[in-house]
Design a protein around this motif. Structure first.
Motif, PDB file in Angstrom:
ATOM      1  N   VAL A 125       0.869  -1.179  -0.037  1.00  0.00           N
ATOM      2  CA  VAL A 125       0.075   0.076  -0.102  1.00  0.00           C
ATOM      3  C   VAL A 125       0.841   1.208  -0.021  1.00  0.00           C
ATOM      4  N   PHE A 126       0.738   2.219  -0.750  1.00  0.00           N
ATOM      5  CA  PHE A 126       1.510   3.166  -1.296  1.00  0.00           C
ATOM      6  C   PHE A 126       1.165   4.467  -1.906  1.00  0.00           C
ATOM      7  N   ASP A 309     -10.377   3.011   0.518  1.00  0.00           N
ATOM      8  CA  ASP A 309      -9.103   2.194   1.026  1.00  0.00           C
ATOM      9  C   ASP A 309      -7.978   3.220   1.162  1.00  0.00           C
ATOM     10  N   LEU A 310      -7.615   3.211   2.537  1.00  0.00           N
ATOM     11  CA  LEU A 310      -6.650   4.265   2.607  1.00  0.00           C
ATOM     12  C   LEU A 310      -5.119   3.881   2.561  1.00  0.00           C
ATOM     13  N   MET A 311      -4.718   4.821   1.864  1.00  0.00           N
ATOM     14  CA  MET A 311      -3.132   4.678   1.538  1.00  0.00           C
ATOM     15  C   MET A 311      -2.485   5.606   2.843  1.00  0.00           C
ATOM     16  N   PRO A 312      -1.125   5.581   2.861  1.00  0.00           N
ATOM     17  CA  PRO A 312      -0.357   6.313   3.683  1.00  0.00           C
ATOM     18  C   PRO A 312      -0.784   7.997   3.655  1.00  0.00           C
ATOM     19  N   ASP A 317      -7.280   5.044  -2.134  1.00  0.00           N
ATOM     20  CA  ASP A 317      -7.264   4.457  -3.281  1.00  0.00           C
ATOM     21  C   ASP A 317      -8.784   4.062  -3.586  1.00  0.00           C
ATOM     22  N   SER A 318      -9.575   5.154  -4.382  1.00  0.00           N
ATOM     23  CA  SER A 318     -11.057   5.057  -4.384  1.00  0.00           C
ATOM     24  C   SER A 318     -11.374   4.428  -5.827  1.00  0.00           C
TER      25      SER A 318
END
Length: 544
Positions: A125-126, A309-312, A317-318
């Motif tokens: 995830v990035f 969805d959460l990235m840092p 990321d939608s």
């Protein structure tokens, strides 16, 4: 007769306008993850190589918002793909990487596993800008020559017998090579190289599958609520159908067709006010384009309009989710055309329409009075991140072309390969994601508006991808490898098409190209035992 001065100026002009062809051992078309790993591997092997990218920014979807990786199973990672995700992990171990939140506050949620796997030291995830930095670093370390140019899609592939001699770009530049790798999302070299390919969905009977072709009666995932009237004026069939709605699915379930699963942008959002640009009402906005959204809300869809969805650093990321969401269903093909037949300018224009649709979707959900106030308030905090895609209005560079051309080789990867019922004996990589197709159309079923085409079939464990699915049939082009638009059915492609798999197959394609050049043979004649030895040396993931 020209004067000496005018003659010199004329010759200088001709010299600059008609540049000499660039000659390389390996020419790679497509600045995608698979194109990048192929180029890095070729350079490491000592080959002269050029990566020709039709896009200004490299990295495809991996650098354009797909930061919540569709990994499926980390056992598929090896070689340069594994190297990429290890670099992601190392990046986020530094406190300086966390500018909008702490590492602890972010948590560790990824798709199907941890975002940062401490045991394997991989990060899946990035942020997009981090992915681009890593790819740029990898290309720089290998000293890969990168050229930005777009293939002449009508006559850009020059053949000599059964071999590609050169590629010509729209700007007139030409690239001569011994081997060519088509790493584009569209498979743009296939027509000019006279290679067999498909566009659309095969019938179930074609490869003995159960979920290919039309899926009107089976598509239940991301489905619209029951009871939505499909007509422009509710209850009035004479008013015609809503925009983008077909009167029927076009055939019986299991029959093949020429539709394409929907595209979208992997939209990146943030709720951090100091790093946020709110999405305004887009140019040319029409309320009627969102009538299905309004009716879906009235019929009961209360959420899942886009993923968060959460990235840092509080970025998302939608992706698409739900009955009506970010997918612009049915807009990537039409009567007598599809995305693959369009020219570059036409693709750009259609991609812009996808962008405007998604911007309009967000604006509508946050601002339109036909959206319930409570729903508007719930979504009101999300905007575009100021520190991403800074030269593109903070919008991702690359449209998610989920599927386009698919080559037809001697081995056609299919549903039975994904489930393990059949197993290939010449693996060049592993895949493990579900067989995943997004909807292809909106249609009328039992008098109601419904989506059609979504399929998500579970894959139990990683399975091998055949070398013979990366090369054309014997008797067709002898110096072309295709690591993304490979030989696979619609169903199998839905599993294989994920970005981590693409990285692995790109690297394997470059190793095979190097072997073919060494032995002066066609790609179809590469001895798998020789190839496997090289793949193992490169620490490629090949399975049992």
């Amino acid at each position: 007769m020209l004067s000496p001065l005018r003659s010199a100026l004329f010759l200088a002009f001709c010299g600059s306008a008609i540049a000499a062809p660039i000659s390389k051992d390996i020419v790679i078309y497509g600045g995608t993850p698979g194109g990048i790993t192929a180029a890095v591997q070729a350079a490491r092997d000592g080959r002269s190589v050029v990566l020709v990218s039709p896009t200004k920014h490299l990295g495809g979807l991996t650098t354009s918002g797909l930061g919540w990786t569709d990994l499926g199973d980390s056992r598929i990672l090896g070689g340069l793909g594994l190297d990429f995700y290890k670099r992601v992990y190392r990046h986020y171990q530094s406190d300086s990487a966390w500018t909008q939140e702490t590492r602890e506050k972010f948590g560790n949620r990824g798709q199907g596993g941890p975002a940062f796997n401490a045991e394997k030291q991989i990060g899946s995830v990035f942020e997009p800008k981090v992915a681009e930095q890593i790819f740029t670093q990898m290309l720089g370390e290998a000293k890969v020559e990168v050229v930005h140019a777009k293939l002449d899609l009508k006559k850009g592939v020059s053949m000599e017998g059964k071999r590609i001699r050169s590629l010509r770009m729209e700007d007139g530049s030409e690239f001569v090579g011994g081997m060519f790798i088509d790493a584009s999302y569209e498979g743009d070299l296939l027509p000019g190289a006279e290679v067999s390919f498909n566009v659309g969905r095969e019938a179930n009977a074609a490869q003995g599958e159960s979920a290919s072709g039309i899926q009107a009666k089976q598509a239940t995932k991301n489905q619209l609520p029951d009871g939505i009237d499909p007509h422009r004026v509710k209850g009035d069939p004479k008013s015609g159908l809503l925009p983008g709605v077909n009167p029927g699915p076009g055939g019986e379930d299991g029959e093949g067709d020429k539709t394409l699963q929907a595209y979208c942008y992997r939209m990146v959002l943030t709720d951090v006010a100091e790093n946020r640009v709110m999405i305004g009402k887009p140019e040319g906005y029409r309320e009627e384009d969102y009538e299905i959204l309004f009716r879906a809300i009235e019929a009961g869809q209360q959420e899942k309009f886009f993923k968060l969805d959460l990235m840092p650093n509080r970025k998302t990321d939608s992706n698409n989710t739900g009955g009506i969401s970010t997918d612009y269903i049915g807009m990537n093909y039409g009567k007598g055309w599809d995305w693959t037949t369009l020219g570059h300018a036409e693709r750009d224009a259609l991609a812009k329409q996808h962008e405007l649709w998604q911007r309009g979707l967000v604006w509508t959900l946050q601002n339109h009075p036909r959206v319930p106030e409570e729903m508007r308030k719930k979504l009101a905090t999300w905007g575009l991140p100021k520190d991403e895609f800074t030269d593109n209005g903070h919008w991702p560079w690359q449209l998610y072309v989920r599927e386009a051309r698919r080559m037809v080789g001697e081995v056609v990867m299919n549903q039975k390969h994904c489930t393990g019922q059949e197993k290939v004996n010449d693996p060049v990589g592993l895949a493990a994601y579900a067989m995943d197709s997004h909807h292809v159309q909106r249609t009328v079923l039992k008098g109601m508006l419904k989506n059609e085409g979504d399929v998500q079939l579970h894959v139990k464990k990683p399975y091998p991808v055949s070398y013979r699915s990366l090369v054309p049939k014997r008797g067709e082009c002898e110096n072309l490898l295709v690591p993304w638009s490979l030989s696979a059915t619609h169903m199998a492609f839905g599993s294989i098409r994920m970005e981590p798999v693409f990285m692995g197959l790109g690297q394997s394609a470059a190793i095979a190209a190097d072997l073919a050049l060494d032995k002066e043979i066609a790609v179809q004649e590469v001895v798998y035992a020789d190839l496997r030895k090289r793949l193992v040396e490169a620490e490629q993931a090949l399975g049992e």
